[in-house]
Design a protein around this motif. Sequence first.
Motif, mmCIF file in Angstrom:
data_model
loop_
_atom_site.group_PDB
_atom_site.id
_atom_site.type_symbol
_atom_site.label_atom_id
_atom_site.label_comp_id
_atom_site.label_asym_id
_atom_site.label_seq_id
_atom_site.Cartn_x
_atom_site.Cartn_y
_atom_site.Cartn_z
ATOM 1 N N LEU A 67 67.846 30.084 52.846
ATOM 2 C CA LEU A 67 67.769 30.897 54.057
ATOM 3 C C LEU A 67 68.368 30.143 55.242
ATOM 4 O O LEU A 67 68.148 30.493 56.392
ATOM 5 C CB LEU A 67 66.306 31.264 54.338
ATOM 6 C CG LEU A 67 65.590 31.962 53.189
ATOM 7 C CD1 LEU A 67 64.131 32.200 53.529
ATOM 8 C CD2 LEU A 67 66.291 33.252 52.813
ATOM 9 N N ILE A 68 69.122 29.127 54.932
ATOM 10 C CA ILE A 68 69.708 28.250 55.939
ATOM 11 C C ILE A 68 71.174 28.611 56.132
ATOM 12 O O ILE A 68 71.985 28.486 55.213
ATOM 13 C CB ILE A 68 69.600 26.769 55.497
ATOM 14 C CG1 ILE A 68 68.130 26.407 55.254
ATOM 15 C CG2 ILE A 68 70.236 25.843 56.519
ATOM 16 C CD1 ILE A 68 67.932 25.135 54.482
ATOM 17 N N ASN A 69 71.496 29.111 57.316
ATOM 18 C CA ASN A 69 72.880 29.365 57.708
ATOM 19 C C ASN A 69 73.687 30.136 56.665
ATOM 20 O O ASN A 69 74.779 29.748 56.304
ATOM 21 C CB ASN A 69 73.579 28.042 58.063
ATOM 22 C CG ASN A 69 74.861 28.286 58.830
ATOM 23 O OD1 ASN A 69 75.005 29.289 59.520
ATOM 24 N ND2 ASN A 69 75.794 27.374 58.697
ATOM 25 N N THR A 70 73.129 31.243 56.170
ATOM 26 C CA THR A 70 73.872 32.077 55.230
ATOM 27 C C THR A 70 74.298 33.362 55.919
ATOM 28 O O THR A 70 73.716 33.767 56.928
ATOM 29 C CB THR A 70 73.022 32.451 53.988
ATOM 30 O OG1 THR A 70 71.960 33.313 54.401
ATOM 31 C CG2 THR A 70 72.471 31.223 53.287
ATOM 32 N N SER A 71 75.306 34.011 55.370
ATOM 33 C CA SER A 71 75.786 35.265 55.960
ATOM 34 C C SER A 71 74.704 36.334 55.921
ATOM 35 O O SER A 71 74.660 37.205 56.787
ATOM 36 C CB SER A 71 77.035 35.742 55.226
ATOM 37 O OG SER A 71 76.743 36.034 53.870
ATOM 38 N N TYR A 72 73.825 36.295 54.941
ATOM 39 C CA TYR A 72 72.754 37.283 54.863
ATOM 40 C C TYR A 72 71.769 37.125 56.019
ATOM 41 O O TYR A 72 71.355 38.099 56.633
ATOM 42 C CB TYR A 72 71.989 37.162 53.537
ATOM 43 C CG TYR A 72 72.382 38.223 52.555
ATOM 44 C CD1 TYR A 72 71.625 39.369 52.410
ATOM 45 C CD2 TYR A 72 73.529 38.096 51.789
ATOM 46 C CE1 TYR A 72 71.987 40.367 51.518
ATOM 47 C CE2 TYR A 72 73.907 39.076 50.897
ATOM 48 C CZ TYR A 72 73.132 40.215 50.772
ATOM 49 O OH TYR A 72 73.496 41.193 49.900
ATOM 50 N N ILE A 73 71.395 35.913 56.303
ATOM 51 C CA ILE A 73 70.406 35.663 57.361
ATOM 52 C C ILE A 73 71.023 35.839 58.739
ATOM 53 O O ILE A 73 70.444 36.459 59.617
ATOM 54 C CB ILE A 73 69.806 34.252 57.214
ATOM 55 C CG1 ILE A 73 69.114 34.099 55.861
ATOM 56 C CG2 ILE A 73 68.850 33.938 58.368
ATOM 57 C CD1 ILE A 73 68.063 35.138 55.554
ATOM 58 N N ILE A 93 75.946 35.273 47.045
ATOM 59 C CA ILE A 93 75.818 35.079 48.487
ATOM 60 C C ILE A 93 76.651 33.868 48.867
ATOM 61 O O ILE A 93 76.419 32.768 48.350
ATOM 62 C CB ILE A 93 74.351 34.868 48.904
ATOM 63 C CG1 ILE A 93 73.525 36.090 48.531
ATOM 64 C CG2 ILE A 93 74.242 34.556 50.393
ATOM 65 C CD1 ILE A 93 72.041 35.917 48.714
ATOM 66 N N ASP A 94 77.599 34.086 49.738
ATOM 67 C CA ASP A 94 78.472 33.014 50.226
ATOM 68 C C ASP A 94 79.079 32.202 49.086
ATOM 69 O O ASP A 94 79.120 30.977 49.121
ATOM 70 C CB ASP A 94 77.708 32.104 51.200
ATOM 71 C CG ASP A 94 77.241 32.847 52.446
ATOM 72 O OD1 ASP A 94 77.822 33.900 52.768
ATOM 73 O OD2 ASP A 94 76.293 32.375 53.094
ATOM 74 N N GLY A 95 79.522 32.903 48.043
ATOM 75 C CA GLY A 95 80.213 32.258 46.929
ATOM 76 C C GLY A 95 79.325 31.679 45.847
ATOM 77 O O GLY A 95 79.813 31.147 44.854
ATOM 78 N N GLU A 96 78.031 31.775 45.989
ATOM 79 C CA GLU A 96 77.087 31.255 44.985
ATOM 80 C C GLU A 96 76.323 32.423 44.374
ATOM 81 O O GLU A 96 75.906 33.330 45.064
ATOM 82 C CB GLU A 96 76.087 30.285 45.626
ATOM 83 C CG GLU A 96 76.715 29.047 46.224
ATOM 84 C CD GLU A 96 77.261 28.088 45.187
ATOM 85 O OE1 GLU A 96 76.677 27.984 44.088
ATOM 86 O OE2 GLU A 96 78.292 27.449 45.473
ATOM 87 N N ARG A 97 76.113 32.379 43.060
ATOM 88 C CA ARG A 97 75.372 33.437 42.369
ATOM 89 C C ARG A 97 73.921 32.995 42.187
ATOM 90 O O ARG A 97 73.639 31.871 41.816
ATOM 91 C CB ARG A 97 75.984 33.730 41.002
ATOM 92 C CG ARG A 97 75.202 34.841 40.292
ATOM 93 C CD ARG A 97 75.920 35.555 39.198
ATOM 94 N NE ARG A 97 76.962 36.479 39.525
ATOM 95 C CZ ARG A 97 76.822 37.637 40.165
ATOM 96 N NH1 ARG A 97 75.662 37.999 40.622
ATOM 97 N NH2 ARG A 97 77.842 38.434 40.365
ATOM 98 N N TYR A 98 73.009 33.948 42.473
ATOM 99 C CA TYR A 98 71.574 33.706 42.334
ATOM 100 C C TYR A 98 71.021 34.721 41.350
ATOM 101 O O TYR A 98 71.244 35.917 41.493
ATOM 102 C CB TYR A 98 70.888 33.804 43.707
ATOM 103 C CG TYR A 98 71.421 32.733 44.632
ATOM 104 C CD1 TYR A 98 70.927 31.443 44.572
ATOM 105 C CD2 TYR A 98 72.471 32.996 45.502
ATOM 106 C CE1 TYR A 98 71.445 30.445 45.362
ATOM 107 C CE2 TYR A 98 72.997 32.003 46.311
ATOM 108 C CZ TYR A 98 72.480 30.727 46.235
ATOM 109 O OH TYR A 98 72.996 29.732 47.021
ATOM 110 N N ASN A 99 70.304 34.234 40.348
ATOM 111 C CA ASN A 99 69.913 35.072 39.221
ATOM 112 C C ASN A 99 68.461 35.538 39.221
ATOM 113 O O ASN A 99 68.094 36.370 38.409
ATOM 114 C CB ASN A 99 70.206 34.337 37.910
ATOM 115 C CG ASN A 99 71.691 34.107 37.750
ATOM 116 O OD1 ASN A 99 72.484 35.023 37.889
ATOM 117 N ND2 ASN A 99 72.080 32.870 37.494
#
Length: 145
Positions: A67-73, A93-99
């Motif tokens: 939740l640190i400096n992401t485009s979603y937040i 999210i920002d080039g990383e995949r979360y499963n």
Amino acid sequence: MRKNILMAGTMVLLAVTVIAQQKKQIHKTLPVTAKSSVAAGEDVYTQFCVSCHLPDGGGVENMNPPLINTSYINGDKARIITTVLNGMSQQEIDGERYNNVMPAFNYLTDKQVADVLTFVRNSFGNKKPAVTVADVKATRVKLVK
């Protein structure tokens, strides 16, 4: 065993210290009306979010996004409100995949959603405008249609 217990205790103490430092920073920069929202949002975060996103907002690599400096937040309020209300799965999210699956928290009140998102958007180094109850209501209405 003793070493593991000592290490776990140290990690908890570190997390508590980080949260206390963040609180001091938040309260210096926010308007009075947003301060109460941040305080209430921290309670919601502790109850519903901390187990996946962790006390420092760092998330878990490949599972739960930080939740640190992401485009979603830091981006569009409606997008993050929609994520809280509808949940999320298999997202990049920002080039990383979360499963890991984030459940829908659509049972939270508009105020709880606004408070927790205001807390997140003003914690962990983030400094973004508050999410209001009106923002959440407007987004929720669009999702129902």
